[in-house]
Design an enzyme around this catalytic site. Structure first.
Site, PDB file in Angstrom:
ATOM      1  N   SER A  91      24.974  47.485  11.207  1.00  0.00           N
ATOM      2  CA  SER A  91      26.267  48.143  11.414  1.00  0.00           C
ATOM      3  C   SER A  91      26.392  49.248  10.362  1.00  0.00           C
ATOM      4  O   SER A  91      25.646  49.252   9.371  1.00  0.00           O
ATOM      5  CB  SER A  91      27.375  47.100  11.191  1.00  0.00           C
ATOM      6  OG  SER A  91      28.641  47.708  11.090  1.00  0.00           O
TER       7      SER A  91
ATOM      8  N   TYR B 254      31.153  39.764   7.136  1.00  0.00           N
ATOM      9  CA  TYR B 254      30.529  40.703   8.084  1.00  0.00           C
ATOM     10  C   TYR B 254      29.738  41.758   7.310  1.00  0.00           C
ATOM     11  O   TYR B 254      28.560  41.995   7.573  1.00  0.00           O
ATOM     12  CB  TYR B 254      31.598  41.360   8.966  1.00  0.00           C
ATOM     13  CG  TYR B 254      31.019  42.211  10.080  1.00  0.00           C
ATOM     14  CD1 TYR B 254      30.473  41.621  11.214  1.00  0.00           C
ATOM     15  CD2 TYR B 254      31.010  43.601   9.997  1.00  0.00           C
ATOM     16  CE1 TYR B 254      29.936  42.389  12.240  1.00  0.00           C
ATOM     17  CE2 TYR B 254      30.474  44.381  11.011  1.00  0.00           C
ATOM     18  CZ  TYR B 254      29.936  43.763  12.136  1.00  0.00           C
ATOM     19  OH  TYR B 254      29.395  44.532  13.145  1.00  0.00           O
TER      20      TYR B 254
HETATM   21  N1  LIG Z   1      31.023  47.365  18.665  1.00  0.00           N
HETATM   22  C1  LIG Z   1      30.883  47.936  17.496  1.00  0.00           C
HETATM   23  O1  LIG Z   1      31.671  48.821  17.129  1.00  0.00           O
HETATM   24  C2  LIG Z   1      29.739  47.540  16.582  1.00  0.00           C
HETATM   25  C3  LIG Z   1      29.532  48.328  15.442  1.00  0.00           C
HETATM   26  C4  LIG Z   1      28.486  47.996  14.578  1.00  0.00           C
HETATM   27  C5  LIG Z   1      27.670  46.907  14.864  1.00  0.00           C
HETATM   28  N2  LIG Z   1      27.899  46.164  15.981  1.00  0.00           N
HETATM   29  C6  LIG Z   1      27.001  45.031  16.211  1.00  0.00           C
HETATM   30  O2  LIG Z   1      26.445  45.140  17.498  1.00  0.00           O
HETATM   31  C7  LIG Z   1      26.062  43.842  17.957  1.00  0.00           C
HETATM   32  C8  LIG Z   1      26.540  43.663  19.366  1.00  0.00           C
HETATM   33  O3  LIG Z   1      27.955  43.664  19.374  1.00  0.00           O
HETATM   34  P1  LIG Z   1      28.866  44.262  20.550  1.00  0.00           P
HETATM   35  O4  LIG Z   1      29.648  45.368  19.988  1.00  0.00           O
HETATM   36  O5  LIG Z   1      28.056  44.471  21.774  1.00  0.00           O
HETATM   37  O6  LIG Z   1      29.909  43.053  20.689  1.00  0.00           O
HETATM   38  P2  LIG Z   1      30.128  41.975  21.827  1.00  0.00           P
HETATM   39  O7  LIG Z   1      31.133  41.036  21.289  1.00  0.00           O
HETATM   40  O8  LIG Z   1      30.388  42.667  23.114  1.00  0.00           O
HETATM   41  O9  LIG Z   1      28.695  41.247  21.915  1.00  0.00           O
HETATM   42  C9  LIG Z   1      28.232  40.288  20.996  1.00  0.00           C
HETATM   43  C10 LIG Z   1      27.539  39.203  21.789  1.00  0.00           C
HETATM   44  O10 LIG Z   1      26.919  38.276  20.874  1.00  0.00           O
HETATM   45  C11 LIG Z   1      27.086  36.991  21.423  1.00  0.00           C
HETATM   46  N3  LIG Z   1      26.980  35.975  20.379  1.00  0.00           N
HETATM   47  C12 LIG Z   1      27.812  35.787  19.322  1.00  0.00           C
HETATM   48  N4  LIG Z   1      27.442  34.737  18.616  1.00  0.00           N
HETATM   49  C13 LIG Z   1      26.322  34.237  19.216  1.00  0.00           C
HETATM   50  C14 LIG Z   1      25.470  33.139  18.952  1.00  0.00           C
HETATM   51  N5  LIG Z   1      25.702  32.309  17.919  1.00  0.00           N
HETATM   52  N6  LIG Z   1      24.396  32.926  19.761  1.00  0.00           N
HETATM   53  C15 LIG Z   1      24.185  33.729  20.825  1.00  0.00           C
HETATM   54  N7  LIG Z   1      24.963  34.778  21.132  1.00  0.00           N
HETATM   55  C16 LIG Z   1      26.025  35.019  20.345  1.00  0.00           C
HETATM   56  C17 LIG Z   1      28.473  37.016  22.056  1.00  0.00           C
HETATM   57  O11 LIG Z   1      28.644  35.964  23.015  1.00  0.00           O
HETATM   58  C18 LIG Z   1      28.505  38.396  22.663  1.00  0.00           C
HETATM   59  O12 LIG Z   1      28.077  38.403  24.012  1.00  0.00           O
HETATM   60  C19 LIG Z   1      26.648  42.848  16.950  1.00  0.00           C
HETATM   61  O13 LIG Z   1      25.627  42.411  16.070  1.00  0.00           O
HETATM   62  C20 LIG Z   1      27.666  43.678  16.194  1.00  0.00           C
HETATM   63  O14 LIG Z   1      27.900  43.200  14.892  1.00  0.00           O
HETATM   64  C21 LIG Z   1      28.920  46.454  16.848  1.00  0.00           C
END
Ligand SMILES: NC(=O)c1ccc[n+]([C@@H]2O[C@H](COP(=O)([O-])OP(=O)(O)OC[C@H]3O[C@@H](n4cnc5c(N)ncnc54)[C@H](O)[C@@H]3O)[C@@H](O)[C@H]2O)c1
Length: 261
Positions: free
Chosen positions: A141, A154
């Site tokens: 991130s 986080y």
């Molecule tokens: N959306 C943003 O702005 C953003 C920014 C920086 C980083 N990220 C990172 O991107 C990645 C994806 O996030 P996203 O934005 O698509 O969010 P999201 O919530 O849409 O997707 C995250 C997914 O991870 C799954 N998950 C969570 N815990 C789990 C576990 N213990 N085992 C298996 N699956 C699990 C959830 O069920 C979900 O489907 C994450 O690592 C997040 O930290 C997101």
């Protein structure tokens, strides 16, 4: 371009916004893709959104080492090997100040975002070795390179995976196994939706509009814009990239956050 023809990939957190878009990008580039998530219902719905014949799903919790080994083995047994793993499952936790953060939630965020990545790497490496190389991509991130409010575990976990990535990249470099982190900025997914609602249940859109002003590009990323970077790092197109921190943040980290003219 079919940069992933005859390759086999795994994407964790595949029911989420970035994960589903990454599975789609990999499938379009010719890869077989195993979509992994612990939310079975959301995973089935995500599978329906991804076009491609060689796409399968596996329900697993990335904090359970046996389940991580099981999803990895399943991909290898189904398609005969493994070439790329996108360790993308993650949680923000909840917004609490440094002093108020509940310990149980702190441990849970670290378990998913950090230890789940370590489990994923360890399960994948023997299979990548059998192929003579491969690519491991970890979703960090902008909070893996800078801090923010109300999210100590986080930020800690997203920094931690940079350390894991660097050690793994160094140790595996001569074996042709590349390891990199992707650092998305504000991306339009369920994760951010939850934050908007927490901040203002009556008007989450107003929160999103305000947040969108933070990056110099003054907008959120669409998940596909992050997925394109995942695909580049998974594919042989990035053959000399290892140990790298790849930012896709609309200029957020380039900007010091001071008043604008
Ligand atoms: N959306 C943003 O702005 C953003 C920014 C920086 C980083 N990220 C990172 O991107 C990645 C994806 O996030 P996203 O934005 O698509 O969010 P999201 O919530 O849409 O997707 C995250 C997914 O991870 C799954 N998950 C969570 N815990 C789990 C576990 N213990 N085992 C298996 N699956 C699990 C959830 O069920 C979900 O489907 C994450 O690592 C997040 O930290 C997101």
């Amino acid at each position: 371009m079919d940069t992933m023809t005859d390759k086999v990939s795994i994407v964790t957190g595949a029911a989420g916004g970035i994960g589903t878009a990454t599975a789609q990008a990999l499938a379009e580039a010719g890869s077989a893709v195993l979509m992994v998530d612990f939310d079975e219902e959301a995973l089935a719905a995500a599978r329906d959104k991804v076009t491609g014949d060689k796409v399968d799903v596996f329900t697993a919790d990335v904090t359970d080492r046996e389940q991580v080994e099981a999803y990895t083995r399943y991909a290898v047994d189904t398609w005969g090997g493994l070439d790329a793993v996108i360790l993308n499952a993650g949680t923000f936790g909840s917004s609490y100040s440094l002093m108020d953060y509940p310990e149980e939630l702190f441990d849970r965020v670290i378990a998913i975002n950090m230890k789940g990545v370590w489990y994923g790497l360890r399960a994948a490496v023997p299979h990548l070795r059998e192929r003579g190389g491969g690519s491991l991509v970890i979703t960090s991130s902008t909070q893996g390179l800078s801090g923010y409010y109300g999210s100590t575990p986080y930020t800690a976990s997203k920094h931690a995976v940079v350390g894991i990535m660097r050690n793994a990249a160094v140790e595996l470099a001569t074996e042709g196994i590349r390891v990199n982190t992707v650092h998305p900025g504000l991306t339009d997914t369920t994760m951010m939706g939850g934050l908007h609602t927490d901040a203002n249940p009556e008007d989450p859109q107003a929160v999103m509009d305000a947040f969108a002003q933070a990056p110099p590009m003054a907008r959120y990323a669409q998940p596909r814009e992050i997925a394109e970077l995942m695909l580049f790092l998974a594919s042989p197109a990035s053959s000399y990239c290892t140990g790298g921190t790849f930012v896709a943040d609309g200029g957020l980290l380039a900007y010091h956050g001071g008043p604008r003219p």
